[in-house]
Design a protein around this motif. Structure first.
Motif, PDB file in Angstrom:
ATOM      1  N   LYS A 111     -49.922  14.700  33.388  1.00 36.98           N
ATOM      2  CA  LYS A 111     -49.308  15.733  32.551  1.00 36.98           C
ATOM      3  C   LYS A 111     -47.912  16.168  32.995  1.00 36.98           C
ATOM      4  O   LYS A 111     -47.255  16.923  32.286  1.00 36.98           O
ATOM      5  CB  LYS A 111     -50.219  16.974  32.509  1.00 36.98           C
ATOM      6  CG  LYS A 111     -51.519  16.764  31.742  1.00 36.98           C
ATOM      7  CD  LYS A 111     -51.249  16.512  30.264  1.00 36.98           C
ATOM      8  CE  LYS A 111     -52.529  16.440  29.450  1.00 36.98           C
ATOM      9  NZ  LYS A 111     -52.272  16.042  28.061  1.00 36.98           N
ATOM     10  N   TYR A 112     -47.478  15.741  34.172  1.00 38.71           N
ATOM     11  CA  TYR A 112     -46.222  16.282  34.694  1.00 38.71           C
ATOM     12  C   TYR A 112     -45.177  15.178  34.853  1.00 38.71           C
ATOM     13  O   TYR A 112     -45.443  14.130  35.452  1.00 38.71           O
ATOM     14  CB  TYR A 112     -46.453  16.969  36.042  1.00 38.71           C
ATOM     15  CG  TYR A 112     -47.384  18.156  35.951  1.00 38.71           C
ATOM     16  CD1 TYR A 112     -47.047  19.276  35.195  1.00 38.71           C
ATOM     17  CD2 TYR A 112     -48.612  18.158  36.621  1.00 38.71           C
ATOM     18  CE1 TYR A 112     -47.888  20.365  35.107  1.00 38.71           C
ATOM     19  CE2 TYR A 112     -49.467  19.248  36.527  1.00 38.71           C
ATOM     20  CZ  TYR A 112     -49.103  20.347  35.771  1.00 38.71           C
ATOM     21  OH  TYR A 112     -49.946  21.419  35.675  1.00 38.71           O
ATOM     22  N   SER A 156     -43.108  14.783  22.860  1.00 38.22           N
ATOM     23  CA  SER A 156     -44.332  14.421  23.586  1.00 38.22           C
ATOM     24  C   SER A 156     -45.081  15.661  24.064  1.00 38.22           C
ATOM     25  O   SER A 156     -46.313  15.679  24.085  1.00 38.22           O
ATOM     26  CB  SER A 156     -44.001  13.519  24.779  1.00 38.22           C
ATOM     27  OG  SER A 156     -43.475  12.280  24.338  1.00 38.22           O
ATOM     28  N   GLU A 157     -44.329  16.693  24.438  1.00 38.94           N
ATOM     29  CA  GLU A 157     -45.001  17.950  24.789  1.00 38.94           C
ATOM     30  C   GLU A 157     -45.738  18.504  23.567  1.00 38.94           C
ATOM     31  O   GLU A 157     -46.902  18.922  23.663  1.00 38.94           O
ATOM     32  CB  GLU A 157     -43.997  18.979  25.293  1.00 38.94           C
ATOM     33  CG  GLU A 157     -44.664  20.312  25.616  1.00 38.94           C
ATOM     34  CD  GLU A 157     -43.702  21.369  26.135  1.00 38.94           C
ATOM     35  OE1 GLU A 157     -44.165  22.258  26.878  1.00 38.94           O
ATOM     36  OE2 GLU A 157     -42.504  21.307  25.822  1.00 38.94           O
ATOM     37  N   ASN A 158     -45.062  18.469  22.440  1.00 41.36           N
ATOM     38  CA  ASN A 158     -45.654  18.985  21.216  1.00 41.36           C
ATOM     39  C   ASN A 158     -46.931  18.219  20.842  1.00 41.36           C
ATOM     40  O   ASN A 158     -47.930  18.809  20.414  1.00 41.36           O
ATOM     41  CB  ASN A 158     -44.629  18.885  20.083  1.00 41.36           C
ATOM     42  CG  ASN A 158     -45.127  19.481  18.781  1.00 41.36           C
ATOM     43  OD1 ASN A 158     -45.420  20.663  18.698  1.00 41.36           O
ATOM     44  ND2 ASN A 158     -45.241  18.644  17.763  1.00 41.36           N
ATOM     45  N   GLY A 161     -49.136  17.573  24.997  1.00 40.98           N
ATOM     46  CA  GLY A 161     -49.257  18.584  26.048  1.00 40.98           C
ATOM     47  C   GLY A 161     -48.560  18.218  27.340  1.00 40.98           C
ATOM     48  O   GLY A 161     -48.777  18.852  28.383  1.00 40.98           O
ATOM     49  N   LEU A 162     -47.696  17.193  27.300  1.00 39.59           N
ATOM     50  CA  LEU A 162     -46.904  16.829  28.480  1.00 39.59           C
ATOM     51  C   LEU A 162     -46.032  18.008  28.907  1.00 39.59           C
ATOM     52  O   LEU A 162     -45.453  18.697  28.072  1.00 39.59           O
ATOM     53  CB  LEU A 162     -46.005  15.639  28.134  1.00 39.59           C
ATOM     54  CG  LEU A 162     -44.992  15.203  29.182  1.00 39.59           C
ATOM     55  CD1 LEU A 162     -45.660  14.362  30.256  1.00 39.59           C
ATOM     56  CD2 LEU A 162     -43.850  14.414  28.529  1.00 39.59           C
ATOM     57  N   LYS A 163     -45.919  18.236  30.209  1.00 38.36           N
ATOM     58  CA  LYS A 163     -44.994  19.243  30.737  1.00 38.36           C
ATOM     59  C   LYS A 163     -43.907  18.510  31.531  1.00 38.36           C
ATOM     60  O   LYS A 163     -44.217  17.634  32.355  1.00 38.36           O
ATOM     61  CB  LYS A 163     -45.722  20.251  31.624  1.00 38.36           C
ATOM     62  CG  LYS A 163     -46.774  21.080  30.875  1.00 38.36           C
ATOM     63  CD  LYS A 163     -46.159  21.900  29.756  1.00 38.36           C
ATOM     64  CE  LYS A 163     -47.215  22.661  28.965  1.00 38.36           C
ATOM     65  NZ  LYS A 163     -46.643  23.382  27.818  1.00 38.36           N
ATOM     66  N   TYR A 164     -42.672  18.890  31.285  1.00 38.76           N
ATOM     67  CA  TYR A 164     -41.568  18.119  31.867  1.00 38.76           C
ATOM     68  C   TYR A 164     -40.429  19.035  32.296  1.00 38.76           C
ATOM     69  O   TYR A 164     -40.298  20.167  31.824  1.00 38.76           O
ATOM     70  CB  TYR A 164     -41.040  17.104  30.840  1.00 38.76           C
ATOM     71  CG  TYR A 164     -40.398  17.758  29.637  1.00 38.76           C
ATOM     72  CD1 TYR A 164     -39.037  18.070  29.632  1.00 38.76           C
ATOM     73  CD2 TYR A 164     -41.153  18.093  28.519  1.00 38.76           C
ATOM     74  CE1 TYR A 164     -38.451  18.698  28.541  1.00 38.76           C
ATOM     75  CE2 TYR A 164     -40.566  18.711  27.417  1.00 38.76           C
ATOM     76  CZ  TYR A 164     -39.221  19.007  27.442  1.00 38.76           C
ATOM     77  OH  TYR A 164     -38.639  19.626  26.369  1.00 38.76           O
ATOM     78  N   LYS A 246     -44.647  24.891  32.777  1.00 37.87           N
ATOM     79  CA  LYS A 246     -43.718  25.191  31.690  1.00 37.87           C
ATOM     80  C   LYS A 246     -42.562  24.193  31.689  1.00 37.87           C
ATOM     81  O   LYS A 246     -41.951  23.957  32.728  1.00 37.87           O
ATOM     82  CB  LYS A 246     -43.177  26.617  31.866  1.00 37.87           C
ATOM     83  CG  LYS A 246     -42.277  27.083  30.741  1.00 37.87           C
ATOM     84  CD  LYS A 246     -41.796  28.511  30.997  1.00 37.87           C
ATOM     85  CE  LYS A 246     -40.843  28.989  29.916  1.00 37.87           C
ATOM     86  NZ  LYS A 246     -40.286  30.317  30.212  1.00 37.87           N
ATOM     87  N   SER A 247     -42.271  23.608  30.544  1.00 38.82           N
ATOM     88  CA  SER A 247     -41.172  22.650  30.432  1.00 38.82           C
ATOM     89  C   SER A 247     -39.823  23.370  30.443  1.00 38.82           C
ATOM     90  O   SER A 247     -39.702  24.466  29.876  1.00 38.82           O
ATOM     91  CB  SER A 247     -41.308  21.821  29.158  1.00 38.82           C
ATOM     92  OG  SER A 247     -42.499  21.066  29.177  1.00 38.82           O
TER      93      SER A 247
END
Length: 331
Positions: A111-112, A156-158, A161-164, A246-247
């Motif tokens: 996820k990160y 991709s976050e949307n 759920g990826l956080k970057y 949090k991105s």
């Protein structure tokens, strides 16, 4: 925590790995195809996989075997001039390669993601220093590949759920304080090592591409950030991402720039060599001024730069290049 560092044998990636390796909390896996990276730059005991991010089978094996928690992504082609001459190669490596990496992360529920971006995405910014919230306006294929990946991460976050965290910087420079690792590109395109090649007698002069820009001495202005300070920022970003989930996007700069002529003069002072400079035609795609403001990174990440003068930065590079006349000597 297991961290996969793609491009971890490259210039910035290797300095990040060196800093991470001094801490107890991380298990590091370096992925690099060694087209630009150097196996000698990786500390003993660090797991290494020679692979290309465009190789889906290799990515599947690596993700299955190591089960990383975080991916820190550095393996992009970086020459503006090269990207203008061969944009398809740049999009394949910088964008398609990142897509394959993100697909592997999605499949293995990682996820990160921390992305090595660039202040070049802002192009010929109307206002400097460039702030984090300015609209990207890339003016060359290299910069556009970075901007495309930033958009891709947001989508991709949307969706997944990826956080970057995107970290945008321009001129990474200098070398590790030990002098053991530093900058060694083939061909070399970065200003400071090219200048130091003159001081080492490896070239007759340094080219200045254009001296008619609207700057104080007519040469391009850039923001120079020491590579170890960049590495520290990536670790601060990692800590923030895990803590806050949090991105974010941050510019990493000094808030001030140096002209090409000022860098050459700093190198003359550090090396005590006259360093002949020759003015040539402008290069396509070079913005006149690029300075990245980094107040938010300092406030939110708690990032502090250790190297604050161009002389200190050049001196660290000089320490490496003096003891590595032919770089890592592995080509």
């Amino acid at each position: 925590m297991k961290i996969l560092v793609s491009g971890g044998a490259g210039y910035i990636g290797s300095h990040l790995v060196r800093e991470l390796s001094t801490q107890q909390d991380y298990e590091i896996i370096v992925l690099d195809n060694l087209s630009k990276g150097h196996i000698k730059s990786i500390p003993n005991g660090i797991k290494f996989e020679k692979a290309d991010v465009r190789d889906k089978k290799a990515l599947e094996r690596i993700f299955s075997e190591y089960k990383p928690d975080v991916v820190m992504h550095f393996c992009a082609s970086i020459s503006v001039e090269e990207s203008v001459a061969d944009p398809l190669e740049y999009y394949e490596n910088n964008v398609v390669g990142t897509i394959y990496l993100l697909q592997a992360m999605k499949k293995h529920n990682v996820k990160y993601f921390i992305f090595s971006s660039s202040a070049a995405i802002f192009g010929n910014a109307k206002k400097v220093p460039i702030t984090d919230n300015m609209r990207p306006d890339p003016i060359n294929p290299y910069a556009d590949t970075k901007a495309v990946v930033e958009k891709l991460l947001a989508w991709s976050e949307n969706a997944y759920g990826l956080k970057y965290i995107c970290l945008r910087y321009f001129n990474a420079c200098g070398a590790h304080e030990s002098g053991e690792i530093g900058e060694d590109h083939d061909p070399e395109t970065h200003l400071i090592p090219l200048i130091l090649q003159v001081a080492l007698g490896q070239r007759d002069s340094i080219s200045i591409f254009g001296d008619d820009y609207e700057t104080k001495d007519g040469t391009c202005v850039r923001d120079y950030i020491h590579v170890t300070d960049l590495a520290t920022a990536h670790i601060k970003a990692l800590e923030y991402l895990i803590r806050e989930n949090k991105s974010q996007s941050f510019n990493l700069g000094s808030g001030e720039g140096y002209t090409v002529k000022e860098i050459i003069n700093a190198a003359r002072n550090v090396t005590s060599h006259p360093i002949q400079a020759v003015v040539e035609a402008r290069r396509i795609g070079d913005p006149a001024v690029l300075i990245a403001e980094s107040t938010r990174a300092e406030q939110i990440l708690g990032w502090k730069r250790k190297y604050n003068t161009i002389e200190d930065i050049v001196a660290s590079a000089w320490k490496y290049h003096k003891s590595h006349i032919n770089g890592y000597n592995d080509h």
